[in-house]
Design a protein around this motif. Structure first.
Motif, PDB file in Angstrom:
ATOM      1  N   ARG A 130      -2.136  -2.442   2.323  1.00  0.00           N
ATOM      2  CA  ARG A 130      -2.172  -2.198   0.797  1.00  0.00           C
ATOM      3  C   ARG A 130      -3.474  -2.199   0.308  1.00  0.00           C
ATOM      4  O   ARG A 130      -3.756  -1.725  -0.516  1.00  0.00           O
ATOM      5  N   GLY A 131      -4.387  -2.824   1.168  1.00  0.00           N
ATOM      6  CA  GLY A 131      -6.012  -2.998   0.790  1.00  0.00           C
ATOM      7  C   GLY A 131      -6.403  -1.453   0.599  1.00  0.00           C
ATOM      8  O   GLY A 131      -7.453  -1.284  -0.190  1.00  0.00           O
ATOM      9  N   TYR A 132      -6.014  -0.664   1.322  1.00  0.00           N
ATOM     10  CA  TYR A 132      -6.469   0.803   1.451  1.00  0.00           C
ATOM     11  C   TYR A 132      -6.170   1.334   0.089  1.00  0.00           C
ATOM     12  O   TYR A 132      -6.952   1.990  -0.836  1.00  0.00           O
ATOM     13  N   THR A 133      -5.029   1.145  -0.502  1.00  0.00           N
ATOM     14  CA  THR A 133      -4.552   1.869  -1.882  1.00  0.00           C
ATOM     15  C   THR A 133      -5.199   1.265  -2.890  1.00  0.00           C
ATOM     16  O   THR A 133      -5.913   1.757  -3.750  1.00  0.00           O
ATOM     17  N   HIS A 134      -5.523  -0.065  -2.941  1.00  0.00           N
ATOM     18  CA  HIS A 134      -6.199  -0.977  -3.835  1.00  0.00           C
ATOM     19  C   HIS A 134      -7.704  -0.408  -3.889  1.00  0.00           C
ATOM     20  O   HIS A 134      -8.231  -0.307  -5.018  1.00  0.00           O
ATOM     21  N   THR A 135      -8.022  -0.190  -2.755  1.00  0.00           N
ATOM     22  CA  THR A 135      -9.932   0.284  -2.592  1.00  0.00           C
ATOM     23  C   THR A 135      -9.896   1.488  -3.243  1.00  0.00           C
ATOM     24  O   THR A 135     -10.759   1.939  -4.162  1.00  0.00           O
ATOM     25  N   PHE A 136      -8.784   2.469  -2.938  1.00  0.00           N
ATOM     26  CA  PHE A 136      -9.081   3.988  -3.293  1.00  0.00           C
ATOM     27  C   PHE A 136      -8.767   3.998  -4.880  1.00  0.00           C
ATOM     28  O   PHE A 136      -9.542   4.572  -5.462  1.00  0.00           O
ATOM     29  N   ARG A 137      -7.701   3.123  -5.289  1.00  0.00           N
ATOM     30  CA  ARG A 137      -7.672   3.177  -6.761  1.00  0.00           C
ATOM     31  C   ARG A 137      -8.753   2.537  -7.470  1.00  0.00           C
ATOM     32  O   ARG A 137      -9.369   2.956  -8.566  1.00  0.00           O
ATOM     33  N   GLN A 138      -9.568   1.460  -7.001  1.00  0.00           N
ATOM     34  CA  GLN A 138     -10.804   0.912  -7.619  1.00  0.00           C
ATOM     35  C   GLN A 138     -11.906   2.103  -7.732  1.00  0.00           C
ATOM     36  O   GLN A 138     -12.695   2.323  -8.745  1.00  0.00           O
ATOM     37  N   LEU A 139     -12.078   2.652  -6.430  1.00  0.00           N
ATOM     38  CA  LEU A 139     -13.024   3.793  -6.456  1.00  0.00           C
ATOM     39  C   LEU A 139     -12.752   4.898  -7.336  1.00  0.00           C
ATOM     40  O   LEU A 139     -13.489   5.455  -8.133  1.00  0.00           O
ATOM     41  N   ASP A 140     -11.593   5.071  -7.692  1.00  0.00           N
ATOM     42  CA  ASP A 140     -10.988   6.154  -8.513  1.00  0.00           C
ATOM     43  C   ASP A 140     -11.571   5.868  -9.979  1.00  0.00           C
ATOM     44  O   ASP A 140     -11.827   6.839 -10.846  1.00  0.00           O
ATOM     45  N   ASN A 141     -11.156   4.786 -10.295  1.00  0.00           N
ATOM     46  CA  ASN A 141     -11.526   3.960 -11.781  1.00  0.00           C
ATOM     47  C   ASN A 141     -12.725   4.016 -11.918  1.00  0.00           C
ATOM     48  O   ASN A 141     -13.204   4.433 -13.094  1.00  0.00           O
ATOM     49  N   ARG A 142     -13.586   3.797 -10.770  1.00  0.00           N
ATOM     50  CA  ARG A 142     -15.023   3.673 -11.189  1.00  0.00           C
ATOM     51  C   ARG A 142     -15.828   5.034 -11.303  1.00  0.00           C
ATOM     52  O   ARG A 142     -16.638   5.382 -11.961  1.00  0.00           O
ATOM     53  N   HIS A 143     -15.294   5.780 -10.220  1.00  0.00           N
ATOM     54  CA  HIS A 143     -16.040   7.067  -9.953  1.00  0.00           C
ATOM     55  C   HIS A 143     -15.169   8.505 -10.293  1.00  0.00           C
ATOM     56  O   HIS A 143     -15.843   9.424 -10.170  1.00  0.00           O
ATOM     57  N   GLY A 144     -14.046   8.530 -10.399  1.00  0.00           N
ATOM     58  CA  GLY A 144     -13.306   9.561 -10.525  1.00  0.00           C
ATOM     59  C   GLY A 144     -12.601   9.918  -9.378  1.00  0.00           C
ATOM     60  O   GLY A 144     -13.194   9.528  -8.331  1.00  0.00           O
ATOM     61  N   GLY A 145     -11.327  10.630  -9.338  1.00  0.00           N
ATOM     62  CA  GLY A 145     -10.635  10.950  -8.253  1.00  0.00           C
ATOM     63  C   GLY A 145     -11.462  12.051  -7.360  1.00  0.00           C
ATOM     64  O   GLY A 145     -11.139  11.925  -5.937  1.00  0.00           O
ATOM     65  N   GLY A 146     -12.325  12.919  -7.863  1.00  0.00           N
ATOM     66  CA  GLY A 146     -13.076  13.769  -6.856  1.00  0.00           C
ATOM     67  C   GLY A 146     -13.664  13.076  -5.772  1.00  0.00           C
ATOM     68  O   GLY A 146     -13.963  13.426  -4.843  1.00  0.00           O
ATOM     69  N   ARG A 167      11.225  -0.532   4.944  1.00  0.00           N
ATOM     70  CA  ARG A 167      10.984  -0.413   3.467  1.00  0.00           C
ATOM     71  C   ARG A 167       9.910  -0.895   3.029  1.00  0.00           C
ATOM     72  O   ARG A 167       9.235  -0.112   1.872  1.00  0.00           O
ATOM     73  N   LEU A 168       9.072  -1.769   3.633  1.00  0.00           N
ATOM     74  CA  LEU A 168       7.925  -2.234   3.128  1.00  0.00           C
ATOM     75  C   LEU A 168       6.815  -1.092   3.505  1.00  0.00           C
ATOM     76  O   LEU A 168       6.041  -0.730   2.549  1.00  0.00           O
ATOM     77  N   LEU A 169       6.886  -0.334   4.621  1.00  0.00           N
ATOM     78  CA  LEU A 169       6.087   0.624   4.961  1.00  0.00           C
ATOM     79  C   LEU A 169       5.981   1.804   3.678  1.00  0.00           C
ATOM     80  O   LEU A 169       5.238   2.619   3.297  1.00  0.00           O
ATOM     81  N   PHE A 170       7.265   2.190   3.738  1.00  0.00           N
ATOM     82  CA  PHE A 170       7.582   3.353   2.964  1.00  0.00           C
ATOM     83  C   PHE A 170       7.235   2.853   1.294  1.00  0.00           C
ATOM     84  O   PHE A 170       6.826   3.711   0.735  1.00  0.00           O
ATOM     85  N   ARG A 171       7.279   1.636   1.089  1.00  0.00           N
ATOM     86  CA  ARG A 171       6.806   1.382  -0.278  1.00  0.00           C
ATOM     87  C   ARG A 171       5.342   1.505  -0.587  1.00  0.00           C
ATOM     88  O   ARG A 171       4.952   1.977  -1.276  1.00  0.00           O
ATOM     89  N   GLU A 172       4.687   1.001   0.440  1.00  0.00           N
ATOM     90  CA  GLU A 172       3.111   0.972   0.424  1.00  0.00           C
ATOM     91  C   GLU A 172       2.780   2.575   0.749  1.00  0.00           C
ATOM     92  O   GLU A 172       1.866   3.084  -0.179  1.00  0.00           O
ATOM     93  N   LEU A 173       3.574   3.491   1.440  1.00  0.00           N
ATOM     94  CA  LEU A 173       3.218   4.834   1.388  1.00  0.00           C
ATOM     95  C   LEU A 173       3.384   5.465   0.162  1.00  0.00           C
ATOM     96  O   LEU A 173       2.700   6.355  -0.299  1.00  0.00           O
ATOM     97  N   ALA A 174       4.356   5.086  -0.764  1.00  0.00           N
ATOM     98  CA  ALA A 174       4.780   5.681  -2.025  1.00  0.00           C
ATOM     99  C   ALA A 174       3.465   5.137  -3.065  1.00  0.00           C
ATOM    100  O   ALA A 174       3.184   5.832  -3.843  1.00  0.00           O
ATOM    101  N   ASP A 175       3.230   3.977  -2.734  1.00  0.00           N
ATOM    102  CA  ASP A 175       2.011   3.518  -3.882  1.00  0.00           C
ATOM    103  C   ASP A 175       0.670   4.482  -3.525  1.00  0.00           C
ATOM    104  O   ASP A 175      -0.086   4.786  -4.195  1.00  0.00           O
ATOM    105  N   LEU A 176       0.400   4.599  -2.004  1.00  0.00           N
ATOM    106  CA  LEU A 176      -0.662   5.479  -1.647  1.00  0.00           C
ATOM    107  C   LEU A 176      -0.670   6.753  -2.317  1.00  0.00           C
ATOM    108  O   LEU A 176      -1.579   7.454  -2.854  1.00  0.00           O
TER     109      LEU A 176
END
Length: 69
Positions: free
Chosen positions: A3-19, A47-56
């Motif tokens: 889940r660290g991947y999604t967290h990192t992508f979300r932080q980068l999106d918040n800092r620099h924008g989705g592009g 179930r855990l994998l699909f939850r993380e996939l949905a978050d990503l």
């Protein structure tokens, strides 16, 4: 798929924008989807994998929205 991947992508999106990270996050989503589709795991793990996939996927969706794609 940590889940660290999604967290990192979300932080980068918040800092620099989705592009700036959309391409990387989309690639990660495609890779993780393939692993889950072709993998073997217990129902509980699935179930855990699909939850993380949905978050990503949600994160990628917001990034796409941010860059109007």
């Amino acid at each position: 798929m940590p889940r660290g991947y999604t967290h990192t992508f979300r932080q980068l999106d918040n800092r620099h924008g989705g592009g700036s990270t959309l391409h990387s996050a989309t690639g990660q989503l495609a890779w993780a989807t393939g692993l889950i589709r072709d993998g073997h795991y217990t129902e509980a793990t699935g179930r855990l994998l699909f939850r993380e996939l949905a978050d990503l996927a949600g994160c990628v969706g917001w990034m796409s929205h941010d860059v109007a794609q």
